[in-house]
Write an enzyme that holds these catalytic residues in place. Structure first.
Site, PDB file in Angstrom:
ATOM      1  N   ASP A   1       0.860  -1.186   0.000  1.00 40.34           N
ATOM      2  CA  ASP A   1       0.000   0.000   0.000  1.00 40.34           C
ATOM      3  C   ASP A   1       0.895   1.234   0.000  1.00 40.34           C
ATOM      4  O   ASP A   1       1.521   1.561   1.019  1.00 40.34           O
ATOM      5  CB  ASP A   1      -0.911  -0.024   1.233  1.00 40.34           C
TER       6      ASP A   1
ATOM      7  N   SER B   1      -2.345  13.685 -16.010  1.00 38.51           N
ATOM      8  CA  SER B   1      -3.536  13.555 -16.857  1.00 38.51           C
ATOM      9  C   SER B   1      -3.864  14.899 -17.510  1.00 38.51           C
ATOM     10  O   SER B   1      -3.573  15.967 -16.935  1.00 38.51           O
ATOM     11  CB  SER B   1      -4.712  13.135 -15.973  1.00 38.51           C
TER      12      SER B   1
ATOM     13  N   TYR C   1      -9.752  15.378  -9.217  1.00 40.19           N
ATOM     14  CA  TYR C   1      -8.726  14.463  -9.740  1.00 40.19           C
ATOM     15  C   TYR C   1      -7.646  15.276 -10.472  1.00 40.19           C
ATOM     16  O   TYR C   1      -6.451  15.032 -10.310  1.00 40.19           O
ATOM     17  CB  TYR C   1      -9.430  13.471 -10.672  1.00 40.19           C
TER      18      TYR C   1
ATOM     19  N   CYS D   1      -6.600  15.994 -17.387  1.00 35.56           N
ATOM     20  CA  CYS D   1      -7.589  16.598 -16.476  1.00 35.56           C
ATOM     21  C   CYS D   1      -7.002  17.803 -15.740  1.00 35.56           C
ATOM     22  O   CYS D   1      -7.731  18.514 -15.051  1.00 35.56           O
ATOM     23  CB  CYS D   1      -8.099  15.579 -15.463  1.00 35.56           C
TER      24      CYS D   1
HETATM   25  P1  NAD Z   1      -5.845   1.535 -12.962  1.00 37.92           P
HETATM   26  O1  NAD Z   1      -6.883   1.854 -11.937  1.00 37.92           O
HETATM   27  O2  NAD Z   1      -6.102   0.399 -13.874  1.00 37.92           O
HETATM   28  O3  NAD Z   1      -4.448   1.296 -12.245  1.00 37.92           O
HETATM   29  C1  NAD Z   1      -4.035   1.984 -11.091  1.00 37.92           C
HETATM   30  C2  NAD Z   1      -3.512   0.957 -10.107  1.00 37.92           C
HETATM   31  O4  NAD Z   1      -3.050   1.646  -8.934  1.00 37.92           O
HETATM   32  C3  NAD Z   1      -4.585  -0.049  -9.634  1.00 37.92           C
HETATM   33  O5  NAD Z   1      -4.191  -1.374  -9.962  1.00 37.92           O
HETATM   34  C4  NAD Z   1      -4.648   0.178  -8.139  1.00 37.92           C
HETATM   35  O6  NAD Z   1      -4.848  -1.016  -7.380  1.00 37.92           O
HETATM   36  C5  NAD Z   1      -3.285   0.781  -7.842  1.00 37.92           C
HETATM   37  N1  NAD Z   1      -3.292   1.509  -6.570  1.00 37.92           N
HETATM   38  C6  NAD Z   1      -4.235   2.391  -6.137  1.00 37.92           C
HETATM   39  N2  NAD Z   1      -3.936   2.798  -4.901  1.00 37.92           N
HETATM   40  C7  NAD Z   1      -2.788   2.162  -4.543  1.00 37.92           C
HETATM   41  C8  NAD Z   1      -2.016   2.149  -3.344  1.00 37.92           C
HETATM   42  N3  NAD Z   1      -2.372   2.875  -2.282  1.00 37.92           N
HETATM   43  N4  NAD Z   1      -0.912   1.389  -3.319  1.00 37.92           N
HETATM   44  C9  NAD Z   1      -0.559   0.614  -4.381  1.00 37.92           C
HETATM   45  N5  NAD Z   1      -1.266   0.581  -5.532  1.00 37.92           N
HETATM   46  C10 NAD Z   1      -2.371   1.331  -5.606  1.00 37.92           C
HETATM   47  O7  NAD Z   1      -5.591   2.885 -13.766  1.00 37.92           O
HETATM   48  P2  NAD Z   1      -4.822   3.114 -15.153  1.00 37.92           P
HETATM   49  O8  NAD Z   1      -5.845   3.438 -16.161  1.00 37.92           O
HETATM   50  O9  NAD Z   1      -3.870   2.014 -15.410  1.00 37.92           O
HETATM   51  O10 NAD Z   1      -4.042   4.463 -14.809  1.00 37.92           O
HETATM   52  C11 NAD Z   1      -2.662   4.484 -14.456  1.00 37.92           C
HETATM   53  C12 NAD Z   1      -2.239   5.916 -14.183  1.00 37.92           C
HETATM   54  O11 NAD Z   1      -2.480   6.729 -15.326  1.00 37.92           O
HETATM   55  C13 NAD Z   1      -2.996   6.577 -13.027  1.00 37.92           C
HETATM   56  O12 NAD Z   1      -2.115   7.432 -12.332  1.00 37.92           O
HETATM   57  C14 NAD Z   1      -4.043   7.406 -13.725  1.00 37.92           C
HETATM   58  O13 NAD Z   1      -4.482   8.492 -12.949  1.00 37.92           O
HETATM   59  C15 NAD Z   1      -3.281   7.849 -14.971  1.00 37.92           C
HETATM   60  N6  NAD Z   1      -4.175   8.209 -16.087  1.00 37.92           N
HETATM   61  C16 NAD Z   1      -4.920   7.234 -16.697  1.00 37.92           C
HETATM   62  C17 NAD Z   1      -5.775   7.587 -17.746  1.00 37.92           C
HETATM   63  C18 NAD Z   1      -6.626   6.540 -18.451  1.00 37.92           C
HETATM   64  O14 NAD Z   1      -7.356   6.908 -19.374  1.00 37.92           O
HETATM   65  N7  NAD Z   1      -6.582   5.268 -18.076  1.00 37.92           N
HETATM   66  C19 NAD Z   1      -5.856   8.922 -18.168  1.00 37.92           C
HETATM   67  C20 NAD Z   1      -5.090   9.878 -17.515  1.00 37.92           C
HETATM   68  C21 NAD Z   1      -4.230   9.507 -16.485  1.00 37.92           C
END
Ligand code: NAD
Length: 325
Positions: A51, A120, A148, A122
């Site tokens: 975590d 992001s 976010y 965002c």
């Molecule tokens: P995802 O939710 O599939 O993956 C994020 C992972 O982080 C999850 O597996 C979750 O269990 C893990 N996580 C959360 N809290 C945690 C903690 N306290 N300790 C350890 N692990 C933890 O999301 P994703 O789509 O793979 O996104 C990855 C990154 O890219 C993120 O930072 C997200 O904000 C960013 N992002 C994604 C998108 C998109 O379209 N998918 C767009 C912009 C930014």
């Protein structure tokens, strides 16, 4: 010497694809996450369930059997589509800021040479339809549309401050909406392309799908292989400061539905219903990432043609399980 990497968020969508890419590049990889990947075993050499809101567990994540890693990729976040972003503001601000404060601090303290942070688009304000391209500097004066985005902006600044103080090489990407196989497709955290593929897969030919809002919001959708290629190129590069990564093809949400329906071979009617939509329009410059030779290789229809069958097979599997005695 074999290069080493720690991927935080390696149990998630983009992180698990990034691990595969780093393995193809010959890296030794440790994946770190609260959970293992949902759809496929991890490709990482080692996977630790930690975590990262806890500072001691951040230190543990970085002390690998191969020593302090050459590169850290920070993709761990409490994350989801617009429905989640609007309903879980406190969780997003609390959990993500803790992960980023403690991970950045731990990486700098232990002397990690290169640190990638996943931000992001965002972080940007809303744009008007037809507005000219916005470059990375357009994030200021800051007016993100949701919490976010504010957290992402603050965490970018944490990473940049630690880079200045400790000389850690920090690379920051601002992702556009990312989609592809093995992404979350149900449960409330899914993003628009996965939700729409799921709705189309469940609909009969001639049936109807619900779309939040009036369907006119403009977005770009980036296939996960293009995103991972951008992350890798950026992290290897000398490009400092935030860098947009996104497919330069912009479509309305209704056009996204039409494309998914065509790939599914179904006639689909769209019903617009109330729901969280987010900003009206996007149009971002890719000049910085393109200066590294990056180009989007996956136009929307090609990416959807690779994603829709995967989501349709997940839907079919779930329907089979629900009728099993
Ligand atoms: P995802 O939710 O599939 O993956 C994020 C992972 O982080 C999850 O597996 C979750 O269990 C893990 N996580 C959360 N809290 C945690 C903690 N306290 N300790 C350890 N692990 C933890 O999301 P994703 O789509 O793979 O996104 C990855 C990154 O890219 C993120 O930072 C997200 O904000 C960013 N992002 C994604 C998108 C998109 O379209 N998918 C767009 C912009 C930014």
């Amino acid at each position: 010497m074999v290069r080493t990497a720690v991927v935080c968020g390696a149990g998630g969508f983009i992180g698990s694809h990034l691990v595969k890419r780093l393995k193809r590049q010959g890296y030794w990889v440790r994946g770190v996450d609260l959970k293992t990947p949902e759809f496929d075993p991890t490709a990482a050499d080692e996977f630790r369930r930690l975590d990262l809101r806890d500072p001691d567990q951040c230190i543990e994540a970085l002390r690998t059997p191969r020593g302090i890693p050459n590169e850290v990729y920070q993709l761990a976040a409490d994350m989801g589509g617009m429905g989640f972003i609007h309903s879980a503001e406190c969780e997003i601000m609390h959990n993500n800021v803790l992960v980023n404060v403690h991970m950045t601090h731990a990486a700098a303290r232990l002397g990690v040479p290169r640190y990638f942070y996943s931000s992001s688009v965002c972080v940007y304000r809303d744009m008007a339809t037809g507005e000219p391209e916005m470059t990375e500097s357009g994030a200021y004066p800051a007016q993100p549309d949701n919490e976010y985005g504010w957290e992402k902006l603050y965490s970018e600044r944490i990473a940049l401050a630690y880079a200045r103080r400790y000389g850690m090489q920090v690379r920051i990407a601002r992702f556009q909406n990312c989609y592809g196989p093995e992404g979350t497709w149900q449960g409330g955290r899914e993003k628009a392309p996965a939700a729409i593929c799921r709705k189309v897969a469940r609909a009969a030919d001639g049936g109807e799908v619900e779309v939040w809002g009036d369907g006119s919001a403009i977005r770009s959708y980036t296939f996960v292989d293009d995103m991972v290629d951008g992350i890798f190129r950026l992290t290897q590069s000398d490009l400092e400061g935030p860098v947009n990564i996104g497919n330069p093809e912009y479509v309305t949400v209704d056009e996204l539905v039409t494309a998914a329906a065509e790939i599914a071979g179904k006639r689909i009617r769209i019903r617009h219903v109330d729901g969280p939509v987010g900003v009206q329009s996007r149009n971002f410059s890719n000049r910085r990432i393109e200066s590294l030779g990056w180009r989007a290789q996956w136009p929307l229809r090609r990416g959807l043609a690779a994603t829709y069958p995967w989501i349709a097979s997940q839907v079919a599997m779930m329907q089979r399980e629900s009728v099993m005695p």
